[in-house]
Design a protein around this motif. Structure first.
Motif, PDB file in Angstrom:
ATOM      1  N   SER A   1     -60.689 -30.751 -11.633  1.00  0.00           N
ATOM      2  CA  SER A   1     -60.793 -29.358 -11.177  1.00  0.00           C
ATOM      3  C   SER A   1     -61.640 -28.241 -12.039  1.00  0.00           C
ATOM      4  O   SER A   1     -61.600 -27.257 -11.611  1.00  0.00           O
ATOM      5  N   ARG A   2     -61.994 -28.790 -13.143  1.00  0.00           N
ATOM      6  CA  ARG A   2     -62.863 -28.150 -14.009  1.00  0.00           C
ATOM      7  C   ARG A   2     -64.161 -27.794 -13.874  1.00  0.00           C
ATOM      8  O   ARG A   2     -64.828 -28.779 -13.096  1.00  0.00           O
ATOM      9  N   PRO A   3     -64.606 -26.734 -13.675  1.00  0.00           N
ATOM     10  CA  PRO A   3     -66.187 -26.430 -13.229  1.00  0.00           C
ATOM     11  C   PRO A   3     -67.257 -26.976 -14.391  1.00  0.00           C
ATOM     12  O   PRO A   3     -66.631 -27.297 -15.605  1.00  0.00           O
TER      13      PRO A   3
ATOM     14  N   PHE B   1     -73.092 -20.338 -17.216  1.00  0.00           N
ATOM     15  CA  PHE B   1     -73.870 -19.208 -16.563  1.00  0.00           C
ATOM     16  C   PHE B   1     -72.864 -17.997 -16.146  1.00  0.00           C
ATOM     17  O   PHE B   1     -73.271 -16.776 -16.293  1.00  0.00           O
ATOM     18  N   SER B   2     -71.692 -18.410 -15.758  1.00  0.00           N
ATOM     19  CA  SER B   2     -70.485 -17.437 -15.475  1.00  0.00           C
ATOM     20  C   SER B   2     -70.077 -16.888 -16.575  1.00  0.00           C
ATOM     21  O   SER B   2     -69.970 -15.519 -16.620  1.00  0.00           O
ATOM     22  N   THR B   3     -69.927 -17.276 -17.938  1.00  0.00           N
ATOM     23  CA  THR B   3     -69.621 -16.457 -18.971  1.00  0.00           C
ATOM     24  C   THR B   3     -70.754 -15.682 -19.543  1.00  0.00           C
ATOM     25  O   THR B   3     -70.492 -14.625 -19.664  1.00  0.00           O
TER      26      THR B   3
ATOM     27  N   SER C   1     -73.250 -14.320 -17.466  1.00  0.00           N
ATOM     28  CA  SER C   1     -73.412 -13.088 -16.949  1.00  0.00           C
ATOM     29  C   SER C   1     -72.435 -12.113 -16.731  1.00  0.00           C
ATOM     30  O   SER C   1     -72.680 -10.964 -16.726  1.00  0.00           O
ATOM     31  N   THR C   2     -71.172 -12.672 -16.912  1.00  0.00           N
ATOM     32  CA  THR C   2     -70.009 -11.828 -17.210  1.00  0.00           C
ATOM     33  C   THR C   2     -70.075 -10.944 -18.345  1.00  0.00           C
ATOM     34  O   THR C   2     -70.027  -9.855 -18.332  1.00  0.00           O
ATOM     35  N   VAL C   3     -70.371 -11.613 -19.529  1.00  0.00           N
ATOM     36  CA  VAL C   3     -70.495 -10.746 -20.785  1.00  0.00           C
ATOM     37  C   VAL C   3     -71.693  -9.999 -20.933  1.00  0.00           C
ATOM     38  O   VAL C   3     -71.519  -8.691 -21.359  1.00  0.00           O
ATOM     39  N   PHE C   4     -72.775 -10.432 -20.357  1.00  0.00           N
ATOM     40  CA  PHE C   4     -74.020  -9.705 -20.330  1.00  0.00           C
ATOM     41  C   PHE C   4     -73.995  -8.382 -19.410  1.00  0.00           C
ATOM     42  O   PHE C   4     -74.191  -7.157 -20.124  1.00  0.00           O
TER      43      PHE C   4
END
Length: 110
Positions: free
Chosen positions: A8-10, A17-19, A21-24
């Motif tokens: 179930s882990r991405p 990418f999600s980390t 883009s979120t932090v940026f």
């Protein structure tokens, strides 16, 4: 306690990418960016300011990662999601109240 199944882990790319883009996006235009802008202008050493700011972001992110890992092992995922959601709502309300207070002071001329 609450273990996440491997299946179930991405994937690696999705997490990176999600980390990123979120932090940026979260860091754009915040107080930290404005502070580094001013420090760079004052010091005349933009690369040293960049190095110091990057190290600070890495260290603060490490605290978040370690705390998140500990919480994931301690709490069930549903409770963790609920707590994160409530924290975000509380922060939004608090920041909204501060903005309203600032606007009220600006309009009254104080």
């Amino acid at each position: 306690m609450a273990e996440i199944k491997e299946s179930s882990r991405p994937g690696f790319a999705a997490v990176v990418f999600s980390t990123f883009s979120t932090v940026f996006i979260a860091e754009l235009g915040d107080k930290t960016q404005l502070a580094t802008l001013l420090l760079s202008a004052q010091s005349g050493s933009p690369w040293l300011v960049f190095l110091g700011a990057a190290l600070a972001l890495i260290c603060s992110s490490l605290v978040g990662v370690l705390l998140g890992q500990w919480l994931a092992r301690t709490l069930p995922p549903e409770r963790l999601e609920t707590m994160a959601g409530l924290l975000m709502v509380a922060l939004g309300l608090w920041l909204g109240a501060q903005a309203i207070q600032t606007l009220m002071l600006d309009t009254t001329g104080a």
